[in-house]
Write an enzyme that holds these catalytic residues in place. Structure first.
Site, PDB file in Angstrom:
ATOM      1  N   CYS A  82       7.654   3.869   6.099  1.00 47.76           N
ATOM      2  CA  CYS A  82       6.724   3.660   4.980  1.00 47.76           C
ATOM      3  C   CYS A  82       7.421   3.273   3.689  1.00 47.76           C
ATOM      4  CB  CYS A  82       5.881   4.903   4.758  1.00 47.76           C
ATOM      5  SG  CYS A  82       6.846   6.336   4.336  1.00 47.76           S
ATOM      6  N   CYS A 140      -3.448   3.640   9.676  1.00 44.48           N
ATOM      7  CA  CYS A 140      -2.172   3.105  10.187  1.00 44.48           C
ATOM      8  C   CYS A 140      -1.601   3.963  11.309  1.00 44.48           C
ATOM      9  CB  CYS A 140      -1.156   3.008   9.046  1.00 44.48           C
ATOM     10  SG  CYS A 140      -1.760   2.033   7.669  1.00 44.48           S
ATOM     11  N   CYS A 144       0.834  -1.195   0.000  1.00 46.51           N
ATOM     12  CA  CYS A 144       0.000   0.000   0.000  1.00 46.51           C
ATOM     13  C   CYS A 144       0.876   1.256   0.000  1.00 46.51           C
ATOM     14  CB  CYS A 144      -0.915  -0.031   1.226  1.00 46.51           C
ATOM     15  SG  CYS A 144      -2.079   1.347   1.297  1.00 46.51           S
ATOM     16  N   CYS A 161      -1.146   8.127   7.760  1.00 44.74           N
ATOM     17  CA  CYS A 161      -2.483   7.830   7.255  1.00 44.74           C
ATOM     18  C   CYS A 161      -3.388   7.347   8.396  1.00 44.74           C
ATOM     19  CB  CYS A 161      -2.394   6.730   6.204  1.00 44.74           C
ATOM     20  SG  CYS A 161      -1.498   7.234   4.732  1.00 44.74           S
TER      21      CYS A 161
END
Ligand code: SF4
Length: 258
Positions: free
Chosen positions: A242, A219, A135, A216
């Site tokens: 990330c 998360c 993602c 985000c």
């Protein structure tokens, strides 16, 4: 004469494969600015274009206002890149707009993932729940890579105190053949808090609710007392970054002492 012209033509055609920067450049810059205060270091680096064309990458998260203010005070024209993953808290988007106006950012660029890629690889929008690396790859890493094509270096707001995986964070580090500049690498939480007060900077609205590091929405969770400030990111997963930053190796012999 004809041979000289041919030679000149060949020289023009040659593709320059020299890397922008090497590990030696990062070491040299870390040594050059050892003991130099952050403001003087960044003014010199930007003023003398020591790292080429540079962009500031900001999450507009819990502590972002400090670096944005710091850089804007030196040069508000520095491009600011914000990755709009499509998964941010609405508060973050509002905070981005508020800060951009307040600090007079002249070149804020919002990067979005490729719609076709999202359709193919994350049509349900739930990839974060079973493959957060994948993602982040399509929503952060690839869009940033594309945007960075025109830049030689990025400025990040990372700090060593944020997590055990960032303990040895240097001010300058190699990132592929680009440089990353981490002006606040050796700043403490107290330094940042004092900077916010001194410049009357607004806090991200979620900080008051216990979100000490904000990414985000799916998360990011509240940080409990005694935890690393980044403990609320990808809670329950091994993941700590990330993918646009890699964990720092504490045993790297090239790491500098501030
Ligand atoms: S932080 Fe979470 S939602 Fe955001 S891009 Fe990464 S996995 Fe996806």
């Amino acid at each position: 004469m004809a041979e000289a012209a041919r030679r000149a033509e060949r020289e023009v055609d040659r593709i320059d494969l020299t890397p922008r920067f090497t590990a030696a450049d990062a070491v040299r810059l870390n040594n050059m600015f050892r003991g130099v205060d952050t403001s003087e270091m960044l003014r010199t680096v930007l003023g003398e274009q020591m790292v080429g064309d540079v962009a500031l990458v900001s999450s507009f998260g819990a502590e972002s206002a400090a670096l944005l203010h710091f850089v804007a005070a030196i040069d508000p024209n520095v491009p600011v890149l914000f990755l709009d993953t499509g998964k941010h808290f609405p508060e973050t988007l509002a905070y981005r707009d508020e800060l951009a106006a307040r600090l007079g950012l002249k070149d804020l660029r919002t990067l979005t993932p490729d719609a076709e890629v999202i359709e193919k690889r994350d049509a349900t929008g739930l990839r974060w729940s079973y493959d957060p690396d994948g993602c982040c790859e399509i929503r952060k890493v690839v869009p940033l890579e594309k945007a960075m094509a025109g830049f030689d270096a990025s400025i990040t707001g990372r700090k060593a105190f944020q997590a055990s995986t960032r303990n040895a964070l240097p001010r300058f580090e190699l990132d592929g053949d680009r440089l990353k500049v981490n002006p606040f690498a050796n700043w403490t939480k107290a330094d940042l808090d004092a900077y916010f007060v001194e410049h009357d900077l607004p806090q991200h609205p979620l900080v008051a609710q216990g979100y000490l590091s904000i990414g985000c929405a799916p998360c990011t969770s509240v940080v409990k007392p005694g935890e690393d400030p980044r403990a609320g990111r990808w809670r329950g997963w091994e993941k700590t970054e990330c993918g646009i930053h890699t964990p720092i190796d504490d045993n790297d012999p090239n790491l500098p002492v501030f």
